[in-house]
Each structure stands twice: as structure tokens, then as C-alpha cells.
Design an enzyme around this catalytic site. Sequence first.
Site, PDB file in Angstrom:
ATOM      1  N   ASP A 336       0.860  -1.182   0.000  1.00 25.94           N
ATOM      2  CA  ASP A 336       0.000   0.000   0.000  1.00 25.94           C
ATOM      3  C   ASP A 336       0.901   1.238   0.000  1.00 25.94           C
ATOM      4  OD1 ASP A 336      -2.258   1.636   0.096  1.00 25.94           O
ATOM      5  OD2 ASP A 336      -3.267   0.369   1.573  1.00 25.94           O
ATOM      6  N   GLU A 532      -9.978   7.029   4.685  1.00 25.85           N
ATOM      7  CA  GLU A 532      -9.126   6.377   5.678  1.00 25.85           C
ATOM      8  C   GLU A 532      -8.489   7.380   6.638  1.00 25.85           C
ATOM      9  OE1 GLU A 532      -5.635   4.602   3.856  1.00 25.85           O
ATOM     10  OE2 GLU A 532      -6.084   5.679   2.024  1.00 25.85           O
TER      11      GLU A 532
END
Length: 863
Positions: A336, A532
Amino acid sequence: MSLSLLGGAAQAIPAQAAEAPQPVIGQPAKDKDGCAKIENSLPTLADWPKVDSRFKGKADDEARIAQILKGMTLEEKVGQMTQPEITSITPDEVKQYAIGSVLNGGGAWPGGNKHATQQDWLNLADAYWNASKTSRTKIPVIWGIDAVHGNNNVYGATVFPHNIGLGAAHDPCLVRDVAGATARQIRATGQDWAFSPTLAVVQDDRWGRTYEGFSEDPRITRSYGFEAINGLQDGATKRIGYNGVIATAKHFIGDGGTIKGQDQGVNPSSEADMINIHGQGYYGALAAGTQTVMVSFNSWTNADLGINEGKLHGSDKALNQILKGKMGFDGLVVSDWNGIGQVTGCTNSSCPQAINAGIDIVMVPADWKAFITNTIAQVQSGQIPMSRIDDAVTRILRVKIRDGLFESQKPSDRSYANSDEALKDNWLARDAARESQTLLKNNGNVLPLKPKSKVLVVGKSADNIQNQTGGWTLSWQGTGNTNADFPNATSILTGIKQDLGDANVTFDATGNVDPKGYDAVIAVIGETPYAEGVGDLTRKTLEASKLYPEDLAVLDKVSGKGTPVVTVYVGGRPLYMNKEINRSDAFVAAWLPGTEGGGVADMLVKGKDGTGYQGTLSYSWPKSACQSPLNPWSPDYDPLFKLGYGLKSGQRVTIGQLDETPGPAACGSTGGGGTATEDLSIYDRTDVPPYTSQIGSASNWGGTVIGPDGTASHPEITTVPTDVNVQGDGLKATWTGTGAAQLYMQNTAGTNDLRSYLNADGALEFDTTVQQAPVNRTVISMHCVYPCFSEVNATKLFTDLAGGPKTTVKIPLSCFNNGLDFEHINTPFLVYTDAAFQASFANVRWVPNGAKDPDARPCSSLT
């Protein structure tokens, strides 16, 4: 034992205690429509299963890969493993460094233009493609994009409901169709690779990514994982389909199970729970033949159980042993965003541990040149075996061959390229929005409204497409958008007008119009966009009236006036909304329906698909403000509405008056005169209420609030957002040297009793990178309403850190215990200087027992 759904709750069923061979999982059973069935129960597995993928490898592919690999240099191999962001790399650099893939994060567009056209996207895609095809190896580059509910970065694209809404539909075929439409949208703008679906089985709804998970129920995620991959990859079995794209199962593993729902936090699950709860979506996705898996930011740690994998980006057990070994995954593993930098001992540009653990492509958005240099050196020194590099590149080439890229045309010449029709799939989006609507209350069968009903529409989200599309829409957090940014969209208000006629609809967002004389009031309320990190509630209450008091105020104006009130909740998770439900005759959870708000309106008015409300909860609904986590397998499971609850149109159920006892201001104890046990978060990617980040100087010592975009400016000091630990989590402050100035976080509404942190040997902690050492005396201070304050001299501290890597600074609170009134703190963090200085700050908090840490700064060093 197994997980089954009986009467809406999962029950534990004892299993025979016997040693068994490794389980094998293949394609799921099919329902009557030919899609993956949502099983009534899932058998409990004693070990990680071998997953039999429908995507079968070809021997001649492997021979071809070996031949290509044989002719590559180390530099070219590392280039294939490197993934920069489009804002940080040119096509010429793709060729020069033999780059294997690029990505664009949320809010990154060609030329930095949010309104970039399909042709703009295709032009850049072609430029990268042509650069790679004219390199020495001629290995085609691939472009990955966060298309998590449609091609949501692209102006004019239809945006589908977020996964929480699709979960409520309980329709695997719908998931397949939405994923297939998303693939066509991606091809329309020239990308190759979708960073979706998210397969988190969310256990704590305080997590800001709750809406990205299909359900808290692993049965749903297992089935949906199969069909999402099936749709994106166009039903591939040997080659990704002609109309498909490369799919990604993410985030491996356990991102939905962190403590308090903290993004990128610690999942303390036993291995059995990882296998049977958090692994289920991956069994479906791998069986469908997903070609890529993205690693999760979270840690997997439980000292009591002897589990200490730490950050999964560095976990050999999770990636090499479990995913690639036991589960048999033969595609590629991608990190990520700067995820390797969170592994102990690593930075964003250097992490042999992560590569050795099994990461094949490293997402290193900005520091990619340093990453290439470091990785080559680490191979040459033996820190990374050459065999690991060859394995990584073999997997990358395998996926590219299976995608047909070596024989493909440039992006603008592929199927659906520049197709306006492919980018817009309004009818499917409208159907998806209809199916996801969940009716929680319908006293007196107020819904559906009769055709030609005269209605008053109120609420902030009725005519707000930004709110109904949520995070990951045009921008990363889904913020900064207006209705004008969605030229092909329909707001909920517009949908109501389409169904009832303009003349029958009056709109007043604030609810000041008298509802008398109307057949019904429709109040559209709920959450505002977040993604997020920023969306985490952590210690915040689940109580909607505390998070969004303006919504209750609107309902108070229109309820109890003799006109039925229909409330539509737009949001990314269940909240404690007893007050709002009590003021409503009917209450609908619309989730985040996407750009087709007309799908919400259709169900309110007449259920245009002829079936009426069918959606049922894929997440349990709380009955109190701090009731999280809330899952059927919890021993104290007592929700307001159970998993699987949802009224059908015409169903006669009366919801009585609900308890309106207000919850606490925050969940968990952090104040008072006792001993604190939980961190007090002050700034975590964004302001944490009650604290607000501000700058002050002679231009305005009263304080200028730093905006949601992280920017503020005085002649003496400026701030901009920056990456410290993760994407956009910090504030970079620049003192210009033109006068005294300060950066601070303050409760402007009052003070807080924080004596418990002093009692707990607490420390002020923050993460920082210092770009320029202070020229003059610089202090860190805390205030108990000025002139009550205490400060330490941090000049040497910041000077020593200048030019170095990110550091966590820990200052004992006792260093400030010289006149500071800890019972009345209003400013728990302030940095002041009167000369040039530049530093970035993130994750500011007070931590119990932090003063005891070996790396806490002695007070004597701060004088």
C-alpha cells in the site's frame, strides 16, 4: 465449529476434535441466478486452506517468463518492482528506469486537473505505454487506480454505491455487474488495474473505512469477493477477459479487525479468527482468480497468544508462508501507499525486510528513485537474495502476460477507450442504489408515498451529491466537491422531483418551512465525506446528534407537527440515532448511494422496480452511543437492529419510542483526577475534537484555524499538508523569519481536566520531520488559558533532528509541571519561535506511561 446465521445471529456449532489435512477451497456453490451463493453457514477451518483458483496457469507462459527474465539486468528487474505516482514520474522516466507500473491516488489527475477529460487520461496512459514499449526490454507498463465504487477518480464517471450499500442488497449478481461496469469505466480512461475490491470483514464501526467493507458477516464477504473479482476480470480463467482489468484483493489481512477500529492499527486476533473471519473474502477472491493482492497497513500482534508479526508489510508469515505458501497464490503482491516505511527499521525508500517477506511491487509514490538505488544496493550486498528479486519479477510478468498486455494495443486503441457510454452506467447505478436501501422503521406504513404526494424536503444532504457519494470520490477524502463536479449525477432531491413532479416538491435545507399542508416531510441527513484515517471515530461517540447536531435540529423543526416525517440517513456506517429515529415515522438507511440519488427517491415514492424495499442490514445497528464493536458472535450481542434486519414494503411492524439517554462526550475514560489508561489523541491526520489546529502571529494572535485541506497562511507562518507516517497525515509548518508565530492545537470552547495523564506518567508525543533547524529559541508549550502556561526549550531538540528521518518525540508531562494547571488545559500542544524554522508534525497525542519509555526525553535536555 462453523459460523451460521440463525434468526439473524451467528451461532457457534461444535466441531469434531480431530486432526485433518489442509482444507481445500474452490469455487463457491451457485445460487439460482448462477452467481456465488451466500451460504447459510461456513465451516470452521483448523488451518489456512489451499485455494483452488479457477485461473489456471499455462506452461508456455512460464517458459516465456523465464526467457524474458534471463535477458533482464538487475536495474530493470528492480524497475519492474517499483510503482511511482503519476504526479512524481514522467513518461521519459518510465523508459529510463524500466518502471513496471504507475498509480494515481485519490485526487491525482492528469495535469492536476480534477475535470480532466477521458482523452486527457488516455493521452497520459498512451504516453506511459509508449515509453515502456520503447524501452530496452519493451515490457509494458501497467497503471493502477483506486476504482473502489466505479472509476471514482474520473470527472463525469458514474459512481456506484459504496460496498456497505451493496452488502445490504445481499445480491452477489449485482456485485458482479457493478464490478464489470467498473472495469469498462477503467478501460474508458486507459488504466489496466483496479485496486479493488476491499474484503475487510469490519468488526468495529468506528473505523473510517467501514463503508468500504461489504459486511461484518464473513459469509457475505466470501461470496462477494468471488463475484467482484469475476466482474472486474471479465470471468477470466486463463487470460483476463477482453473487457476486464486486473483486480486486487485488499487489504491482506485483518484491516477490519483493529483495536477500536483504528486505521492502520493493531489487529489482536487469534490465528483461528484470522482464518475464519478475516480470511473469508480472500478465499472467494483467490478462487475467482484474482491476480493481485494488496498488503494491509495494520499490524498483527497479540502478546498473550504469542503473535508478534508487527506490520504486515514486513510479515514473512503472512505473505510468504500463508498467502503464497499455504493458500497457493501465484499472482503478485503489492504494497500500500508508502506501507514499507511503517515496518520497523525501514523508511519509505528502503525496506529489504518487506521485499524478503514477499512484496513484489512496492508502492513508493514519491521516493521511488531512492528506493531503486537502495534496493539495487541491498541486492548487491546480499540483504535481498537475487532469487527473491527473480521471484517477484516472475510474478509481475505472469500477471502482465495473463492480462494479454504483451499483445495489446496502446490504451487508446483498446475496447471501450474514450467511450462515453462505458463511463456512464446510470441505470445500473440506479438499480444498485434501489437494492441497497434498508427500511428500518415504517410506522403506519407511511412508505411508499403515493404518486403526486406533496412533500417538503429538508436536510443538508438532500441536494448534496458530495455527501451521497462519500469518500474516494474525485478527491481522496471525497471533500472539496460541489454538485457542479458531477455533471451526470442525480441528487436525492432531483430524484424526488423526477418521481413526484417539481410542483409537488418544496425544498428547504434548514427546515424553516411550516410542514402543515404537506403529505409528508422527507428529511435527508447524515454523515459528511471522509476516507481512511480522517473518518476514524476511535474514542469519539457513535451518537449522531453529537457528531452532526444540525441534523437533529432540522428534525426538531419539522417533527410533531401532524405531518409524517420520513428520514433518509446517508452515511458510511450505522450510528446511534435513537433521537433521530424517534422523530421519524419512517427511517431509511440509504448508506452512500453514489451518483444516482434517484434510486433512493424511487423507493420512497413507489419502488419503481416493483419489489419495494428489500435491503437488509449487513452491519448490526447500535442501541447505545459506545456500543462498538458490535457483532453477532460477541457474547453480549444486544443491538437495536440485528444483522439481517430490514423491513419490506407493506410489512406491518411498529417501532416504539426508543431510549434517548445521551451517551458520554467520548467513549473510554481519559480525563479527571484518576489515572489515564488510553491515549488522548489531539491531531491524527486531522483535528480530533475538541481540539482545533491553528496558527497565530502578530497578524492574528487570536488564531487562524487551519482548514480541512491542511493550509493556513500568515506572513510569519504557513502550513500545508504533508506525509509524515502515511499519506497526508501531517502539517508542514514554515516559520518565515519575519516575526514571532506559533502552531497550536486548542479547545476553543473550554478546558479539559487532564490530571490523569500526569498521574499516569504520561508524555506528550508527536511524530516529526525537521526540514530546517530553528534559527532562534524555539519552545514547546501547553496552556491552561493564557497567561497560565508552561514551556520547555526545544531548540536543541529540533536542531538535532534537522535533516534526519521521521522521529517520534516523547516529552514527559512532568517537564511542564511547574505552574501548569492540568485540571484546566485548553492547549495541549503549541510550538513557538520568532525566527526561521520548518518542521512537519503528525499524530500528536498524550500517552499514559510514555514518560517511562527509554526514548523519552529527559527534562534536563529541554532547558
